[in-house]
Design a protein around this motif. Structure first.
Motif, PDB file in Angstrom:
ATOM      1  N   GLY A   1     -10.711  -1.731  -4.764  1.00 50.33           N
ATOM      2  CA  GLY A   1      -9.188  -2.423  -4.891  1.00 50.33           C
ATOM      3  C   GLY A   1      -8.144  -1.270  -4.946  1.00 50.33           C
ATOM      4  O   GLY A   1      -7.102  -1.601  -5.072  1.00 50.33           O
ATOM      5  N   ALA A   2      -8.741   0.037  -4.782  1.00 49.59           N
ATOM      6  CA  ALA A   2      -7.716   0.859  -4.688  1.00 49.59           C
ATOM      7  C   ALA A   2      -7.677   1.837  -3.362  1.00 49.59           C
ATOM      8  O   ALA A   2      -8.829   2.078  -2.878  1.00 49.59           O
ATOM      9  CB  ALA A   2      -8.018   2.131  -5.603  1.00 49.59           C
ATOM     10  N   VAL A   3      -6.477   1.948  -2.699  1.00 53.69           N
ATOM     11  CA  VAL A   3      -6.428   2.817  -1.490  1.00 53.69           C
ATOM     12  C   VAL A   3      -6.921   4.310  -1.708  1.00 53.69           C
ATOM     13  O   VAL A   3      -6.339   4.897  -2.494  1.00 53.69           O
ATOM     14  CB  VAL A   3      -5.131   2.670  -0.879  1.00 53.69           C
ATOM     15  CG1 VAL A   3      -4.861   3.463   0.362  1.00 53.69           C
ATOM     16  CG2 VAL A   3      -4.737   1.166  -0.526  1.00 53.69           C
TER      17      VAL A   3
ATOM     18  N   GLU B   1     -10.027   0.890   1.426  1.00 52.35           N
ATOM     19  CA  GLU B   1      -9.924   0.663   0.196  1.00 52.35           C
ATOM     20  C   GLU B   1     -11.369   0.685  -0.405  1.00 52.35           C
ATOM     21  O   GLU B   1     -12.318   0.191   0.209  1.00 52.35           O
ATOM     22  CB  GLU B   1      -9.292  -0.718  -0.113  1.00 52.35           C
ATOM     23  CG  GLU B   1      -9.081  -1.445  -1.346  1.00 52.35           C
ATOM     24  CD  GLU B   1      -8.357  -2.719  -1.091  1.00 52.35           C
ATOM     25  OE1 GLU B   1      -9.304  -3.724  -1.466  1.00 52.35           O
ATOM     26  OE2 GLU B   1      -7.260  -2.962  -0.515  1.00 52.35           O
ATOM     27  N   ARG B   2     -11.230   1.000  -1.712  1.00 47.16           N
ATOM     28  CA  ARG B   2     -12.531   1.148  -2.533  1.00 47.16           C
ATOM     29  C   ARG B   2     -12.374   0.688  -3.869  1.00 47.16           C
ATOM     30  O   ARG B   2     -11.459   1.292  -4.601  1.00 47.16           O
ATOM     31  CB  ARG B   2     -13.377   2.549  -2.579  1.00 47.16           C
ATOM     32  CG  ARG B   2     -14.597   2.640  -3.283  1.00 47.16           C
ATOM     33  CD  ARG B   2     -15.225   4.336  -3.279  1.00 47.16           C
ATOM     34  NE  ARG B   2     -15.588   4.602  -2.139  1.00 47.16           N
ATOM     35  CZ  ARG B   2     -15.123   5.607  -1.564  1.00 47.16           C
ATOM     36  NH1 ARG B   2     -14.699   6.855  -2.270  1.00 47.16           N
ATOM     37  NH2 ARG B   2     -15.615   6.123  -0.245  1.00 47.16           N
TER      38      ARG B   2
ATOM     39  N   CYS C   1      -0.364   5.335  -0.489  1.00 50.12           N
ATOM     40  CA  CYS C   1      -0.240   6.190   0.558  1.00 50.12           C
ATOM     41  C   CYS C   1       0.674   7.333   0.100  1.00 50.12           C
ATOM     42  O   CYS C   1       0.162   8.517   0.467  1.00 50.12           O
ATOM     43  CB  CYS C   1       0.109   5.321   1.868  1.00 50.12           C
ATOM     44  SG  CYS C   1      -1.060   4.276   2.556  1.00 50.12           S
TER      45      CYS C   1
ATOM     46  N   ASP D   1       0.762  -1.337  -0.040  1.00 55.81           N
ATOM     47  CA  ASP D   1      -0.256  -0.066   0.000  1.00 55.81           C
ATOM     48  C   ASP D   1       0.921   1.315   0.093  1.00 55.81           C
ATOM     49  O   ASP D   1       0.409   2.279  -0.141  1.00 55.81           O
ATOM     50  CB  ASP D   1      -0.940  -0.029   1.066  1.00 55.81           C
ATOM     51  CG  ASP D   1      -1.826  -0.983   1.358  1.00 55.81           C
ATOM     52  OD1 ASP D   1      -2.355  -1.507   0.205  1.00 55.81           O
ATOM     53  OD2 ASP D   1      -2.054  -1.653   2.345  1.00 55.81           O
TER      54      ASP D   1
ATOM     55  N   VAL E   1      -5.688   1.441   6.264  1.00 53.42           N
ATOM     56  CA  VAL E   1      -6.158   1.827   5.011  1.00 53.42           C
ATOM     57  C   VAL E   1      -7.472   1.758   4.586  1.00 53.42           C
ATOM     58  O   VAL E   1      -8.193   0.548   5.073  1.00 53.42           O
ATOM     59  CB  VAL E   1      -5.117   1.475   3.746  1.00 53.42           C
ATOM     60  CG1 VAL E   1      -3.591   1.690   3.948  1.00 53.42           C
ATOM     61  CG2 VAL E   1      -5.318  -0.047   3.521  1.00 53.42           C
TER      62      VAL E   1
ATOM     63  N   TYR F   1      -5.924   6.658   4.584  1.00 52.69           N
ATOM     64  CA  TYR F   1      -5.109   5.963   5.735  1.00 52.69           C
ATOM     65  C   TYR F   1      -4.931   6.810   6.730  1.00 52.69           C
ATOM     66  O   TYR F   1      -5.180   7.912   6.660  1.00 52.69           O
ATOM     67  CB  TYR F   1      -3.829   5.700   4.961  1.00 52.69           C
ATOM     68  CG  TYR F   1      -2.852   6.713   4.671  1.00 52.69           C
ATOM     69  CD1 TYR F   1      -1.669   7.101   5.859  1.00 52.69           C
ATOM     70  CD2 TYR F   1      -2.780   7.378   3.642  1.00 52.69           C
ATOM     71  CE1 TYR F   1      -1.087   8.188   5.724  1.00 52.69           C
ATOM     72  CE2 TYR F   1      -1.834   8.350   3.412  1.00 52.69           C
ATOM     73  CZ  TYR F   1      -1.003   8.731   4.288  1.00 52.69           C
ATOM     74  OH  TYR F   1      -0.128   9.700   4.272  1.00 52.69           O
TER      75      TYR F   1
END
Length: 174
Positions: free
Chosen positions: A65-67, A62-63, A20, A16, A60, A70
């Motif tokens: 599959g994407a961060v 995640e939505r 981030c 991640d 984190v 955080y």
């Protein structure tokens, strides 16, 4: 707190770090929310994630599959007497702000830190920053003081107001 539809809150991993770092770069380069002036690399961020997870936490959101955000906790100060206190921060991708994601991340982080034995969470807010002040107050933080003209960023002196929130009971640490 519900992070919203399709959002997963989970522990961060080294995978991640790039996401981030990308989220944080916006705040470093375009805001006074952080006093860093050079955005850290993904490798540096991976090191920060690992360090936070040694005694504290890094989560984190995640939505799809994407961060998209955080939150993390780390030591408040290095002295041993501060070992049950932590400093906390939350950052949300600019495209995901305003929907309660920061609040959900922070609430989950505070719960995790309490379960790890932390008894005081502290957060510094560069002023002015009404959204961050509102977030801290909504989660039960109390304003405890302001360092005036403490940091120089984007051509001006900046004040930092500190907030704190008790975690767990007030008895002696276990």
């Amino acid at each position: 707190m519900d992070p919203g539809p399709g959002v997963l809150l989970r522990d961060a991993t080294s995978e991640d770090a790039a996401a981030c770092a990308a989220i944080y770069a916006h705040y470093v380069e375009h805001t006074t929310a952080t006093f860093e002036e050079v955005a850290p690399s993904a490798d540096e961020m991976a090191g920060r994630i690992a360090a936070a997870q040694e005694r504290h936490a890094w989560l984190v959101a995640e939505r799809g599959g994407a961060v998209v955000g955080y939150a993390y906790g780390g030591p408040f100060k290095a002295r041993e007497a501060y070992r049950f206190s932590c400093e906390v921060s939350v950052y949300v991708d600019v495209t995901a702000r305003g929907g309660g994601l920061g609040r959900a991340l922070y609430a989950a982080l505070l719960g995790r830190l309490e379960s790890l034995g932390m008894r005081m969470a502290c957060g510094g807010v560069t002023m002015p920053n009404d959204p961050s002040v509102t977030l801290h107050r909504a989660l039960g933080f109390d304003e405890v003081g302001t360092y005036q003209r403490i940091g120089w960023k984007h051509g001006a002196w900046r004040d930092v107001t500190w907030f704190q929130k008790p975690l767990g009971d007030e008895g002696p640490p276990g």
